[in-house]
Design a protein around this motif. Structure first.
Motif, PDB file in Angstrom:
ATOM      1  N   ASN A 160       3.711   1.766  -1.350  1.00 26.32           N
ATOM      2  CA  ASN A 160       4.047   2.118  -2.816  1.00 26.32           C
ATOM      3  C   ASN A 160       3.011   2.889  -3.718  1.00 26.32           C
ATOM      4  O   ASN A 160       3.360   3.896  -4.410  1.00 26.32           O
ATOM      5  N   TYR A 161       1.659   2.570  -3.363  1.00 28.62           N
ATOM      6  CA  TYR A 161       0.683   3.328  -3.991  1.00 28.62           C
ATOM      7  C   TYR A 161       0.540   4.579  -3.552  1.00 28.62           C
ATOM      8  O   TYR A 161       0.470   5.456  -4.459  1.00 28.62           O
ATOM      9  N   SER A 185       2.414  -4.953  -5.867  1.00 28.16           N
ATOM     10  CA  SER A 185       2.084  -3.665  -5.880  1.00 28.16           C
ATOM     11  C   SER A 185       2.476  -2.835  -7.340  1.00 28.16           C
ATOM     12  O   SER A 185       1.920  -1.776  -7.315  1.00 28.16           O
ATOM     13  N   TYR A 197       9.197  -1.893 -13.902  1.00 28.88           N
ATOM     14  CA  TYR A 197       8.371  -0.558 -13.745  1.00 28.88           C
ATOM     15  C   TYR A 197       8.994   0.615 -13.917  1.00 28.88           C
ATOM     16  O   TYR A 197       8.769   1.605 -14.735  1.00 28.88           O
ATOM     17  N   ILE A 239       0.954  -1.094   0.093  1.00 26.96           N
ATOM     18  CA  ILE A 239       0.206   0.103  -0.040  1.00 26.96           C
ATOM     19  C   ILE A 239       0.887   0.980   0.134  1.00 26.96           C
ATOM     20  O   ILE A 239       0.553   2.142  -0.622  1.00 26.96           O
ATOM     21  N   TYR A 295      -5.222  -4.247  -5.488  1.00 26.30           N
ATOM     22  CA  TYR A 295      -4.239  -4.868  -4.731  1.00 26.30           C
ATOM     23  C   TYR A 295      -5.007  -5.483  -3.648  1.00 26.30           C
ATOM     24  O   TYR A 295      -4.433  -6.430  -3.026  1.00 26.30           O
ATOM     25  N   GLU A 296      -5.525  -4.630  -2.597  1.00 27.83           N
ATOM     26  CA  GLU A 296      -6.211  -5.125  -1.546  1.00 27.83           C
ATOM     27  C   GLU A 296      -7.075  -6.364  -1.706  1.00 27.83           C
ATOM     28  O   GLU A 296      -7.054  -7.298  -1.121  1.00 27.83           O
ATOM     29  N   ASN A 333      -4.169  -0.405  -9.042  1.00 29.26           N
ATOM     30  CA  ASN A 333      -4.352   0.380  -8.140  1.00 29.26           C
ATOM     31  C   ASN A 333      -4.742  -0.291  -6.539  1.00 29.26           C
ATOM     32  O   ASN A 333      -4.369  -1.523  -6.692  1.00 29.26           O
ATOM     33  N   GLU A 334      -4.942   0.526  -5.610  1.00 31.34           N
ATOM     34  CA  GLU A 334      -4.883   0.287  -4.351  1.00 31.34           C
ATOM     35  C   GLU A 334      -5.955  -1.127  -4.257  1.00 31.34           C
ATOM     36  O   GLU A 334      -6.026  -1.972  -3.525  1.00 31.34           O
ATOM     37  N   ARG A 339       3.451   6.865  -4.784  1.00 30.08           N
ATOM     38  CA  ARG A 339       3.050   7.041  -6.222  1.00 30.08           C
ATOM     39  C   ARG A 339       2.147   7.997  -6.484  1.00 30.08           C
ATOM     40  O   ARG A 339       2.307   8.885  -7.328  1.00 30.08           O
ATOM     41  N   ASN A 340       1.125   8.051  -5.363  1.00 33.30           N
ATOM     42  CA  ASN A 340       0.107   9.254  -5.694  1.00 33.30           C
ATOM     43  C   ASN A 340       0.607  10.830  -5.294  1.00 33.30           C
ATOM     44  O   ASN A 340       0.253  11.520  -6.003  1.00 33.30           O
TER      45      ASN A 340
END
Length: 253
Positions: free
Chosen positions: A75-76, A156, A248, A73, A165-166, A161-162, A79-80
């Motif tokens: 990482n997301y 991730s 990536y 999470i 992923y979740e 997106n989160e 990134r945001n």
């Protein structure tokens, strides 16, 4: 030196998002109190006197799952806010970025397991091993976290997106946890279920922890086999995360 810079950055993120620490500690406490209270009478009939001590190794693995999932999470979120891309364009090696993230997960797991072990004393759990054995188990725990955190980090960097992923992590983590010896003696199972449980690598970690916790020792051959297994799996987790980060980065560049 860059590894410690990345590690420091990730630790700061963790303490800026304390809810990730609170939730990963709260969840195992609920397991220790609620589930052990509900199931302990049934387990006494199965010959397990202290069911809280019995499930403690499984709860330790559950804590590790939660911490490693939250690393993905991170990482997301980075990134945001753009900080993740600043790291990618900085003069820092890809391996340092991965190691910094995995080491942050290791430190967080060790901290939470230490807290969990201290609180478990109030549940009449008595740890039957010395300091040297505890350090040995911590090393095994570190290898396990490298494997799980590496997988989480790589996933991730693969999923968009989160939310996806979740959903993916919950779909994978819960069956892996329940299809292990975390909550019940695997020796009582039969057929395909028994095979699946014993093919689950976390079953063997839990059994090692349980042997040391309840009996103060385990079979040396089995312990060495599990250490070698997770040394390999930990390397796989690290290499997977490194591969996904490089892929990536090439795409981003």
């Amino acid at each position: 030196m860059s590894v410690f810079a990345i590690l420091s950055r990730n630790i700061k993120w963790r303490f800026h998002n304390r809810v990730t620490i609170v939730m990963t500690v709260l969840q195992p406490f609920l397991w220790l109190t609620l589930y052990s209270a509900v199931a302990k009478e049934t387990m006494k009939n199965a010959g397990i006197e202290n069911y809280t001590a019995f499930i403690l190794p499984g709860v330790i693995v559950l804590v590790s799952f939660s911490v490693c999932s939250s690393s993905g999470i991170m990482n997301y979120m980075m990134r945001n806010d753009g900080s993740f891309y600043r790291v990618l364009t900085a003069p820092v090696s890809r391996s340092a970025i991965v190691l910094g993230q995995l080491l942050e997960a290791v430190l967080c797991v060790l901290l939470e397991v230490a807290i969990l072990g201290g609180v478990s004393i109030f549940y009449d759990v008595r740890i039957a091993i010395g300091a040297a054995d505890i350090l040995t188990l911590f090393f095994l725990l570190i290898l396990m976290v490298f494997f799980m955190a590496g997988l989480s980090c790589g996933i991730s960097l693969l999923l968009p997106n989160e939310a996806v992923y979740e959903a993916f992590m919950n779909t994978v983590v819960l069956p892996v946890f329940f299809l292990s010896s975390a909550l019940f003696p695997a020796d009582n199972t039969k057929g395909i279920l028994r095979t699946v449980i014993y093919c689950n690598p976390f079953t063997h970690v839990i059994n090692i922890f349980r042997d040391f916790l309840l009996r103060g020792k385990t079979m040396e051959g089995r312990f060495l086999w599990v250490m070698v297994l997770f040394l390999f799996l930990g390397s796989v987790g690290y290499l997977w995360a490194l591969y996904r980060l490089r892929t990536y980065h090439e795409f981003y560049r």
